[in-house]
Motif scaffolding. Structure first.
Motif, short mmCIF file in Angstrom:
data_model
loop_
_atom_site.label_atom_id
_atom_site.label_comp_id
_atom_site.label_asym_id
_atom_site.label_seq_id
_atom_site.Cartn_x
_atom_site.Cartn_y
_atom_site.Cartn_z
N ALA A 57 0.85 -1.19 0.00
CA ALA A 57 0.00 0.00 0.00
C ALA A 57 0.89 1.24 0.00
O ALA A 57 1.73 1.41 0.89
CB ALA A 57 -0.92 0.00 1.21
N VAL A 58 0.70 2.07 -1.00
CA VAL A 58 1.51 3.29 -1.14
C VAL A 58 0.63 4.49 -0.78
O VAL A 58 -0.35 4.78 -1.46
CB VAL A 58 2.04 3.43 -2.58
N HIS A 107 2.97 3.66 -11.66
CA HIS A 107 4.13 2.77 -11.56
C HIS A 107 5.35 3.54 -11.07
O HIS A 107 6.08 3.08 -10.18
CB HIS A 107 4.43 2.12 -12.91
N LYS A 108 5.57 4.70 -11.63
CA LYS A 108 6.72 5.52 -11.23
C LYS A 108 6.54 6.05 -9.82
O LYS A 108 7.48 6.10 -9.03
CB LYS A 108 6.89 6.67 -12.22
N LYS A 168 8.52 2.46 -2.94
CA LYS A 168 7.93 1.48 -2.03
C LYS A 168 7.99 0.07 -2.59
O LYS A 168 8.21 -0.89 -1.86
CB LYS A 168 6.47 1.86 -1.74
N VAL A 169 7.80 -0.07 -3.90
CA VAL A 169 7.88 -1.39 -4.54
C VAL A 169 9.29 -1.93 -4.45
O VAL A 169 9.52 -3.12 -4.18
CB VAL A 169 7.42 -1.29 -6.01
N SER A 170 10.27 -1.06 -4.68
CA SER A 170 11.67 -1.49 -4.58
C SER A 170 12.01 -1.92 -3.16
O SER A 170 12.73 -2.90 -2.95
CB SER A 170 12.58 -0.34 -5.02
N GLU A 171 11.50 -1.20 -2.19
CA GLU A 171 11.76 -1.53 -0.80
C GLU A 171 11.13 -2.87 -0.41
O GLU A 171 11.71 -3.65 0.35
CB GLU A 171 11.21 -0.42 0.08
N LEU A 195 12.21 -4.67 -6.64
CA LEU A 195 11.98 -4.36 -8.05
C LEU A 195 11.48 -2.92 -8.16
O LEU A 195 10.79 -2.42 -7.28
CB LEU A 195 10.92 -5.30 -8.65
N GLN A 196 11.82 -2.26 -9.25
CA GLN A 196 11.30 -0.92 -9.48
C GLN A 196 9.84 -0.96 -9.90
O GLN A 196 9.04 -0.11 -9.51
CB GLN A 196 12.13 -0.21 -10.57
N VAL A 197 9.51 -1.96 -10.69
CA VAL A 197 8.14 -2.14 -11.19
C VAL A 197 7.80 -3.61 -11.15
O VAL A 197 8.63 -4.46 -11.51
CB VAL A 197 7.99 -1.61 -12.64
N VAL A 198 6.61 -3.94 -10.70
CA VAL A 198 6.13 -5.31 -10.74
C VAL A 198 5.58 -5.57 -12.13
O VAL A 198 4.56 -4.97 -12.53
CB VAL A 198 5.05 -5.56 -9.68
#
Length: 208
Positions: free
Chosen positions: A50-51, A108-109, A114-117, A121-124
């Protein structure tokens, strides 16, 4: 619509309340979840990420706080200072809108950190990022800030604030029936005075 109705609509109280409401709406939106990112397809069981708005667009949180401060500052600002407050409030509102739009266009950007953390990955890939309506709420708050700034700049010319610094021979600030407003009444009450009392047409006079 009578001639006095627009003046009442853009009264000091209404303009200030609009600014405060704008800041609160923006603040509410930015503290909620803006983007939900499902986990990547792998053998490892992972949960969604969750971002929040503060993570997706951290500047929006700071700007909404500044917007609230502008609304509060307008209650005590003098005639020239109100134009400065209105200019800052306008830029803050425009900034909020400007920072929210990229999130709506490219979640995505916005969620990359948060996704990388969470996943490394930078993008799923091939994941459907779920964008909530909260970014739009913050953007509405920004638009309301812009409108509040315009209303402040336009209407504050007619605000009767000069009487706060005028004094009678007795050293009391002059507030007449014509110039007394809700803020004057509130100030009188907080200072332990009756805003209905006074000499002649001078009501709610306060010691300073």
């Amino acid at each position: 619509m009578t001639e006095t109705e627009p003046k009442r609509l853009l009264s000091r109280r209404n303009v200030i309340l609009l600014g405060i409401a704008a800041g609160l709406v923006g603040l509410l939106g930015v503290t909620q979840t803006w983007i939900t990112v499902p986990p990547p397809s792998s053998g490892v069981q992972l949960g969604s990420v969750a971002v929040s708005g503060a993570d997706a667009a951290s500047a929006v949180l700071a700007l909404t706080v500044v917007g609230l401060a502008c609304a509060v500052a307008a209650t005590i600002a003098g005639k020239i200072a109100r134009y400065i407050v209105a200019a800052v409030q306008f830029l803050v509102g425009a900034g909020v809108v400007g920072f929210v739009i990229p999130v709506l266009l490219d979640p995505h950007k916005a969620a990359a950190a948060k996704v990388s953390e969470a996943f490394g990955l930078q993008v799923v890939p091939d994941a459907a990022y779920q964008l909530s309506f909260w970014p739009v709420v913050s953007m509405v708050g920004g638009v309301l800030m812009v409108l509040a700034a315009l209303a402040l700049a336009w209407s504050s010319r007619g605000w009767t604030s000069g009487h706060r610094y005028e004094r009678t021979t007795g050293g009391r600030a002059v507030v007449t029936n014509e110039t007394m407003d809700d803020i004057d009444r509130w100030d009188a009450f907080t200072e332990g005075e009756d805003p209905t009392e006074g000499d002649g047409d001078v009501k709610g006079a306060r010691y300073h």
